[in-house]
Scaffold this active site. Sequence first.
Site, PDB file in Angstrom:
ATOM      1  CE1 TYR A 156       1.096  -4.628  48.227  1.00 45.05           C
ATOM      2  CE2 TYR A 156      -0.978  -3.425  48.097  1.00 45.05           C
ATOM      3  CZ  TYR A 156      -0.287  -4.615  48.224  1.00 45.05           C
ATOM      4  OH  TYR A 156      -0.972  -5.790  48.349  1.00 45.05           O
TER       5      TYR A 156
ATOM      6  CE  LYS B  14      -0.748  -6.888  51.453  1.00 46.98           C
ATOM      7  NZ  LYS B  14      -1.380  -6.881  50.123  1.00 46.98           N
TER       8      LYS B  14
ATOM      9  CD  GLU C  91       0.453  -9.987  49.891  1.00 48.11           C
ATOM     10  OE1 GLU C  91      -0.015  -9.442  48.864  1.00 48.11           O
ATOM     11  OE2 GLU C  91      -0.174 -10.045  50.966  1.00 48.11           O
ATOM     12  CG  ASP C  92       1.405 -11.583  45.855  1.00 48.51           C
ATOM     13  OD1 ASP C  92       0.167 -11.560  45.948  1.00 48.51           O
ATOM     14  OD2 ASP C  92       2.076 -10.606  45.503  1.00 48.51           O
TER      15      ASP C  92
ATOM     16  CB  ALA D 255     -14.126 -18.542  40.316  1.00 44.68           C
ATOM     17  N   GLY D 256     -10.517 -17.830  40.954  1.00 45.48           N
ATOM     18  CA  GLY D 256      -9.332 -18.445  41.517  1.00 45.48           C
ATOM     19  C   GLY D 256      -9.307 -18.241  43.021  1.00 45.48           C
TER      20      GLY D 256
ATOM     21  CG  ASN E  36      -5.224  -3.916  41.065  1.00 47.29           C
ATOM     22  OD1 ASN E  36      -5.694  -2.856  40.712  1.00 47.29           O
ATOM     23  ND2 ASN E  36      -5.401  -4.416  42.271  1.00 47.29           N
TER      24      ASN E  36
END
Length: 571
Positions: free
Chosen positions: A109, A182, A253-254, A310-311, A428
């Site tokens: 991951y 994931k 996801e993403d 703040a996204g 990250n």
Amino acid sequence: MGREYDQDTTVGNSTLRIRTRGRAVLSNPMTNRGTAFTAAEREDLEIDGLMPTGFTTLENQTRRVYEQFRSNKSMLGKFLTLNALRDRNEVLFYHLLSSHLEEMLPVIYTPTIGEAIERFSSTYNRPRGVFLSIDHPEKIEKSLLNYGLGAEDVDLICVTDSEGILGIGDQGIGGIQIAIGKLSVYTAAAGIHPRRSIPVVLDTGTDNLGLLSNDLYLGERHSRVRGQRYDDFIEQFVQTVTRVFPNAMIHWEDVGTANAYRILDRYKDEVCTFNDDIQGTAAVVLAALLAAVEVTGVDLDDHRIVVFGAGSAGMGIAGLVRDEMLRTGRSETEEEAYSRFWPIGIQGLYLEGDHRLHDFQKPWARKRLDIAGWDVQDPERMTLLDVVRNVRPTILIGTSTRGGAFTREVVEEMARHSTRPIIFPLSNPTSRAEATPADLLEWTEGRALVATGSPFEPVDVEGVRHTIAQSNNALIFPGLGLGVAVSRASRVTEGMISAAAKALAGMVNTWRPGAPLLPSMSDLRLVSATVAIAVVRQASEEGVAQVAVEDPIQQVYERMWQPRYPDIEAI
């Protein structure tokens, strides 16, 4: 189930009934166990002579492949080694992974998965997952069914459109790797059977010119499709999934920021759906905040919270914390709860009337009256330091990917007005963290309560060893998915996500000086089971569970698949 074998995947380890014989047994990663086949099994399955004569236990096989894993010097090499093992022997892969989960999680991951995604087309080997093209929406149902699972066989579908991959952005079809990674964590951490989930990539094109100009790129060769055609594609996908796999939770996801909130808002009240970047991130941060707030002795409602970056993730955190205030605190109205938050983006503090804000950000924008009288250099772009000086926050959350943004000046200013400042640099990878725990603890004389997005070593300050909590979504989403599967929840409610966060927060003892705010990643199986039990109970309480919840502890325990070789019956 598949044509080559049958197995009841709804219980921990049921008998594996194998139809095929000979080399076909060894070519399927769910039926192959290599040198661990007994003499009788080799005879029954007609694989005598197709491997060395010696018999090996699963434990010895794990020792062997672990040595192979350790011999790789690069993280990508380790990733490819694990990938090859999974394609060969799935039980052995998960036994290895579960035995060394904390060590291997960064390989399967984040952060290594980022490099694997970038190099997907050049390292492509054996296909895994379902690839759906926006240019061929008529193939969605057929493609999903071609994966070989029936209507009752699927608990999870992890899907990405690859626009917002980690910190590296648009990666086109390579995003399938994030969905695969994931689901690997779902299995290793929560015992979701590896044949009860499907990784999916929605290939809507890419705006990554590097990919489009690469002859090896395997996705659709055009710019990313947006607008109504994109929405129609998503609608067809969701409707097809819910019809073909009625018990599956759709895990997004993403997905790019512009679409993530729209999709979640569109479907959260209609189907069983969950966005990990918004809700999973928020849940694990809420858990850490609840633990930290307990240490400060100040009610959550009385904290002043700055969200820097703040996204979708940052606003997801703010939204769940706001809901917690409304659910359990003294805030009686949304306006009162909103007043506790100060969101900052690349354009500075969010202010009412800013046309650059997305719809999901606008409710959080501050009124001009809120900043009247502030002494700032540029009233149209208020910086983090401006906000900290004037708001005097007690909680500072970073989801900006701007490494080092929490400067000494910012932190010391915050610490002047807070006895135990709560500071979470969550971005990250490590290079993008807003600050390091060592600096935060030095600048606050050991008073800061810290959680990070990346793993950091313990920090010693004035004789106290501070163990740094890693706010990793893996502490939440596997248990949430398991709880949904066990209860067959028709929806993922805010109450279920809150219950997951509270269960996680309840697993730590923050009264010991330097104690972490979250459980260790090495305890993921226990964490996931604990979270799942809380989710099952909440789903039942809210009336969204579609099975009777009579003994949630036993029901969760029985559902968790263990990476062990099951009994074999040749049929």
